[in-house]
Design an enzyme around this catalytic site. Structure first.
Site, PDB file in Angstrom:
ATOM      1  N   GLY A  46      -1.857   6.763   2.651  1.00  0.00           N
ATOM      2  CA  GLY A  46      -1.389   4.978   2.617  1.00  0.00           C
ATOM      3  C   GLY A  46      -1.767   4.448   3.680  1.00  0.00           C
ATOM      4  O   GLY A  46      -3.056   4.106   2.429  1.00  0.00           O
ATOM      5  N   CYS A  47      -1.387   3.114   4.676  1.00  0.00           N
ATOM      6  CA  CYS A  47      -1.990   2.076   4.509  1.00  0.00           C
ATOM      7  C   CYS A  47      -3.423   2.635   4.852  1.00  0.00           C
ATOM      8  O   CYS A  47      -4.397   3.014   5.465  1.00  0.00           O
ATOM      9  CB  CYS A  47      -1.936   1.643   5.567  1.00  0.00           C
ATOM     10  SG  CYS A  47      -2.944  -0.029   6.432  1.00  0.00           S
TER      11      CYS A  47
END
EC number: 1.8.4.11
Length: 378
Positions: A46-47
Site C-alpha cells: 500500500g502507501c
C-alpha cells in the site's frame, strides 16, 4: 479510485521544485558504505510513505527507498502509477545488513504493518496499484517468503486468507524525490494521512494497541502456537461447540466480555503450583510463580507466561478506558491489566477464573505442558 495526495491534500507547487524524475534502481546485493555486505528486499504494502516509515524502524535496515515495481513501463511517474493502468504497485526497496537482520525478519516487520488480506487496495487507498506483494530476488528469498507466508496463513492472526502476491522481481523505479522520507519531511501531513487511512486502527485490532510498546513478532507467535515439545496448536472452536463445552458463566465471560463475582470464583485464593490456560483453546497464560494476592477477589498475576499468547486492547465499556486482556488465538476475554501491581513489572493482570483452567504442576506432562516445568525449578 482514490489517490493519497488528492484525497487528503493537494501537492503544493513548491514540493515539485527541484524534484527529480524516477530512476531505475540496481537491486543486486553489494558492499555498503558501512563496510559490510547488504541485501535487498522489494515489498509492496500500500502507501509507500507508510511502509518506508515502518521498515526504517527495524534494526539492521540501512535504507528504504519508495518507488514502483511490477510493471513494464519505462520511468513511470506517480501520476501514471496512481491511475491504476500501468500494472505497477507502490513499493519499497529495503537495503539491509544480513549479519544484523535476516530476510525473514524483514518480512516479519513488513507483514505486521500492512493488511495482507486485501487484494483490491490498502486501507483508504483503493486500486490494484495499492495491493500487497513480495517481489523475491533469488531462490532463497522465494523459499523463505513462501514458507513464512504459509506459516502466517496457518497462524490465523489476520482472521482472513492472505492475498499478498509472491512474484519474481524484475524492475524497480525510484519514485519522485518528494515521496522519499515523506514522514520525516512532512510529519504533520503524514501523521494526518496515516490516521485517517485506518492503517493503525486495523493493526491495533490485529496485534493489540500496545504493539508499539511491547511488540511481538509473527515468528514468536508461530513458535508459541507450535509449543516446542509437542507441536501443539491453538484454535477457537465454533460457537456451537463452545456453547456445548463451556458453562453458562464461562461462555458469558469469554465470549460476551463478562465479569464473574469477586471472591466467589475458582482461583482467586488458589495457592497450588501450576499454570493457568485458556478455557477455550488451552493457550498457556499465567503461572502460579507470578500469582499474588491482590485483595481484589480475582486471581492476579504480575505477568503472563509468554506475551505472545495475550493481546491488550483499550476497553471503553466503562466511563473511563481500561486495558483489556484477551487470548491471542481463541480471542477469549480474560480480564484487565492495571498499573498498580508489585515489582518488578508494576502490573496487575486481574483475570477471571471462568476464563481459565488450572493445570497443577504434577499434571503438566500428562496434559501436554511439560515444557513449562522449568517455571518451577530453583
Amino acid at each position: 479510485m482514490k489517490m493519497k495526495l488528492s484525497l487528503i491534500f493537494p501537492i503544493v507547487a513548491t514540493l515539485l521544485v527541484g524534484a527529480s524524475f524516477p530512476g531505475r534502481v540496481d537491486s543486486k546485493a553489494n558492499t555498503s558504505a558501512h563496510g559490510g555486505k547488504t541485501e535487498i528486499a522489494t515489498l509492496a504494502g500500500g502507501c509507500f510513505w507508510c511502509t518506508e516509515s515502518d521498515l526504517e524502524k527495524l534494526p539492521g535496515v540501512i535504507d528504504v527507498v519508495s518507488g514502483y515495481s511490477g510493471g513494464v513501463l519505462e520511468n513511470p511517474t506517480y501520476e501514471q502509477v496512481s491511475s491504476g493502468k500501468t500494472q505497477y504497485l507502490e513499493a519499497i526497496q529495503v537495503t539491509f545488513a544480513p549479519e544484523q537482520v535476516t530476510y525473514e525478519q524483514v518480512l516479519d516487520q513488513f507483514f505486521r504493518h500492512i493488511d495482507p488480506t486485501d487484494d483490491k487496495g490498502s486501507f483508504v487507498d483503493r486500486g490494484s496499484q495499492y495491493r500487497s506483494a513480495v517481489f523475491y530476488h533469488n531462490q532463497m528469498q522465494q523459499q523463505v517468503a513462501s514458507k513464512f507466508m504459509m506459516e502466517i496463513e496457518d497462524l490465523g492472526v489476520f482472521k482472513k486468507p492472505l492475498k499478498t502476491e509472491l512474484r519474481p522481481f524484475k524492475t524497480f523505479w525510484k519514485a519522485e524525490d518528494y515521496h522519499q522520507d515523506y514522514y520525516k519531511r512532512n510529519p504533520i501531513r503524514y501523521n494526518y494521512y496515516r490516521y485517517v487511512s485506518g492503517r493503525d486502527s486495523y493493526l491495533d485490532e490485529i496485534f493489540g494497541d500496545n504493539r508499539k510498546e511491547n511488540p511481538v513478532t509473527l515468528r514468536q507467535m508461530i513458535d508459541a502456537k507450535k509449543v516446542l515439545t509437542h507441536g501443539k496448536t491453538y484454535t477457537k472452536p465454533s460457537d456451537e461447540e463452545l456453547k456445548s463445552k463451556l458453562t453458562e458463566l464461562q461462555y458469558y465471560v469469554t465470549q460476551e466480555d463478562g465479569t464473574e463475582p469477586a471472591f466467589n470464583n475458582a482461583y482467586w485464593d488458589n495457592k497450588a503450583e501450576g499454570i493457568y490456560v485458556d478455557i477455550v483453546s488451552g493457550e498457556p497464560l499465567f503461572s502460579s510463580t507470578d500469582k499474588y494476592r491482590s485483595g481484589t477477589g480475582w486471581p492476579s498475576f504480575a505477568k503472563p507466561i509468554n506475551d505472545a499468547f495475550v493481546v491488550k486492547e483499550t476497553d471503553y465499556r466503562l466511563i473511563y478506558p481500561r486495558t483489556e486482556v484477551r487470548s491471542r488465538f481463541a480471542d477469549s476475554h480474560l480480564g484487565h491489566v492495571f498499573k498498580d501491581g508489585p515489582a518488578p513489572t508494576g502490573l496487575r493482570y486481574c483475570m477471571n477464573s471462568a476464563a481459565m483452567k488450572f493445570i497443577a504442576k504434577k499434571d503438566l506432562k500428562a496434559e501436554g505442558y511439560e515444557e513449562y516445568l522449568y517455571l518451577f525449578e530453583d
